[in-house]
Motif scaffolding. Structure first.
Motif, mmCIF file in Angstrom:
data_model
loop_
_atom_site.group_PDB
_atom_site.id
_atom_site.type_symbol
_atom_site.label_atom_id
_atom_site.label_comp_id
_atom_site.label_asym_id
_atom_site.label_seq_id
_atom_site.Cartn_x
_atom_site.Cartn_y
_atom_site.Cartn_z
ATOM 1 N N PHE A 48 0.851 -1.190 0.000
ATOM 2 C CA PHE A 48 0.000 0.000 0.000
ATOM 3 C C PHE A 48 0.885 1.238 0.000
ATOM 4 O O PHE A 48 2.020 1.214 0.480
ATOM 5 N N GLN A 49 0.347 2.324 -0.549
ATOM 6 C CA GLN A 49 1.132 3.537 -0.733
ATOM 7 C C GLN A 49 0.438 4.722 -0.060
ATOM 8 O O GLN A 49 -0.777 4.852 -0.101
ATOM 9 N N ILE A 50 1.259 5.588 0.556
ATOM 10 C CA ILE A 50 0.792 6.903 0.992
ATOM 11 C C ILE A 50 1.413 7.899 0.024
ATOM 12 O O ILE A 50 2.592 8.232 0.132
ATOM 13 N N GLY A 51 0.662 8.324 -0.967
ATOM 14 C CA GLY A 51 1.233 9.092 -2.056
ATOM 15 C C GLY A 51 2.145 8.185 -2.863
ATOM 16 O O GLY A 51 1.718 7.159 -3.380
ATOM 17 N N ASP A 52 3.427 8.555 -2.966
ATOM 18 C CA ASP A 52 4.387 7.707 -3.667
ATOM 19 C C ASP A 52 5.317 6.989 -2.691
ATOM 20 O O ASP A 52 6.385 6.521 -3.069
ATOM 21 N N GLN A 58 5.779 3.872 -0.083
ATOM 22 C CA GLN A 58 5.200 2.594 0.314
ATOM 23 C C GLN A 58 5.230 2.403 1.827
ATOM 24 O O GLN A 58 6.062 2.988 2.528
ATOM 25 N N LEU A 59 4.318 1.580 2.334
ATOM 26 C CA LEU A 59 4.296 1.265 3.749
ATOM 27 C C LEU A 59 5.480 0.349 4.099
ATOM 28 O O LEU A 59 6.094 -0.247 3.213
ATOM 29 N N PRO A 60 5.811 0.226 5.374
ATOM 30 C CA PRO A 60 6.977 -0.573 5.767
ATOM 31 C C PRO A 60 6.880 -2.051 5.383
ATOM 32 O O PRO A 60 7.910 -2.711 5.235
ATOM 33 N N LEU A 61 5.661 -2.559 5.223
ATOM 34 C CA LEU A 61 5.453 -3.963 4.897
ATOM 35 C C LEU A 61 4.564 -4.073 3.666
ATOM 36 O O LEU A 61 3.762 -3.177 3.386
ATOM 37 N N CYS A 62 4.681 -5.181 2.939
ATOM 38 C CA CYS A 62 3.793 -5.414 1.801
ATOM 39 C C CYS A 62 2.368 -5.615 2.287
ATOM 40 O O CYS A 62 2.111 -5.698 3.494
ATOM 41 N N ALA A 63 1.429 -5.689 1.373
ATOM 42 C CA ALA A 63 0.015 -5.769 1.744
ATOM 43 C C ALA A 63 -0.276 -7.003 2.595
ATOM 44 O O ALA A 63 -1.016 -6.932 3.590
ATOM 45 N N ARG A 64 0.302 -8.151 2.226
ATOM 46 C CA ARG A 64 0.050 -9.385 2.975
ATOM 47 C C ARG A 64 0.647 -9.305 4.374
ATOM 48 O O ARG A 64 0.003 -9.646 5.368
ATOM 49 N N CYS A 65 1.898 -8.842 4.468
ATOM 50 C CA CYS A 65 2.538 -8.735 5.779
ATOM 51 C C CYS A 65 1.884 -7.644 6.624
ATOM 52 O O CYS A 65 1.806 -7.768 7.847
#
Length: 291
Positions: free
Chosen positions: A66-70, A72-79
């Motif tokens: 998931f992205q906040i603007g450009d 990415q969050l610290p973990l992928c969507a599954r994690c």
């Protein structure tokens, strides 16, 4: 005379050993040192520190996050789904189940097993899809059909199911290891499972809106949930090694064990971070992997 002997034995028993005295000083110092090292080595900014946690356990492929603007969050969507859910599920059980130490019933276990299977199926399907994309045309893997095209919704929900399963199995084990006096009741029954699952579904639907007001706290909860799980596991290991299992009455007595758990967890995270960074040269996803 007999009373004096008994009192002397009690005083001897209550006095901490040299090892306990040493660890009560050394462990907090080591924990502080590990935290300082983590702050120095991890990337700048608060989210950068969280990235360093996710970096140790997750591939961090940009397009699968998931992205906040450009950003990415610290973990992928599954994690993200797995670790934010596991952290919240442990907190939920601590609040509503107390010292309940019984593993879930067979019916609840069947539901948890279904969550586990869904996690494995979606993860395997997603990994096959990734290998096909990175393998190029003509790869032997092209002959193996995907069940469906992977997407963030499936990743998030199957990760969350796995997070519920992890917390449901871990929480009673924590209680069985820590407390002198246990509550021999189910830590997670049907009612609690329903409330927990309903709450997680609601949060997931909010995450899928991609609102920064939701994703910012989820970034913190998922990364800190990852660290918290490692701390708990290492704290339990410390307690078992020190032969202190089933010797606690109150949470405040656990400070030393959890300090040791924090130290070991951060050392593990830092070790993996440095090894991966030296291997890839980037705090982002593995080079060459996308899709």
């Amino acid at each position: 005379m007999v009373d004096m002997c008994i009192m002397q034995r009690m005083q001897t028993t209550n006095q901490p050993s040299k090892l306990e005295t040493l660890t009560s000083w050394a462990v907090p110092i080591a924990a502080i040192a590990a935290v300082i090292a983590w702050f120095i080595i991890a990337p700048e900014s608060a989210l950068g520190k969280l990235d360093a946690i996710g970096y140790a356990v997750c591939h961090r492929i940009d397009v699968r996050s998931f992205q906040i603007g450009d950003r990415q969050l610290p973990l992928c969507a599954r994690c993200t789904g797995e670790f934010y859910t596991a952290g919240l599920a442990l907190l939920f059980q601590a609040l509503v189940s107390g010292k309940s130490s019984k593993l879930p019933s067979r019916g609840v276990m069947a539901v948890l097993f279904a969550f586990f299977v869904a996690f494995g199926v979606d993860g395997s399907n997603s990994y096959l899809y990734l290998l096909k994309q990175t393998g190029g045309n003509g790869s032997p893997l092209d002959q193996i059909p995907n069940l469906y095209v992977p997407n963030q919704t499936f990743r998030l929900f199957t990760g969350s199911g796995m997070g519920i399963a992890l917390a449901a199995m871990l929480f009673p084990v924590i209680n069985q290891t820590l407390w002198k006096n246990l509550d021999d009741s189910y830590a997670l029954d049907w009612k609690k499972l329903g409330i927990l699952t309903g709450g997680i579904i609601a949060i997931n639907l909010l995450i899928l809106t991609d609102s920064p007001f939701v994703l910012y706290p989820i970034a913190y909860i998922s990364a800190l949930g990852t660290l918290f799980l490692l701390v708990v596991v290492f704290a339990l290991l410390w307690i078992i090694i020190m032969k202190q299992d089933n010797s606690f009455n109150h949470p405040h007595q656990l400070w030393l064990a959890f300090s040791a758990g924090l130290t070991l967890a951060l050392l593990l995270v830092l070790g993996i971070d440095l090894f991966r960074l030296s291997f890839t040269g980037t705090w982002g996803g593995f080079p060459g992997l996308s899709g």
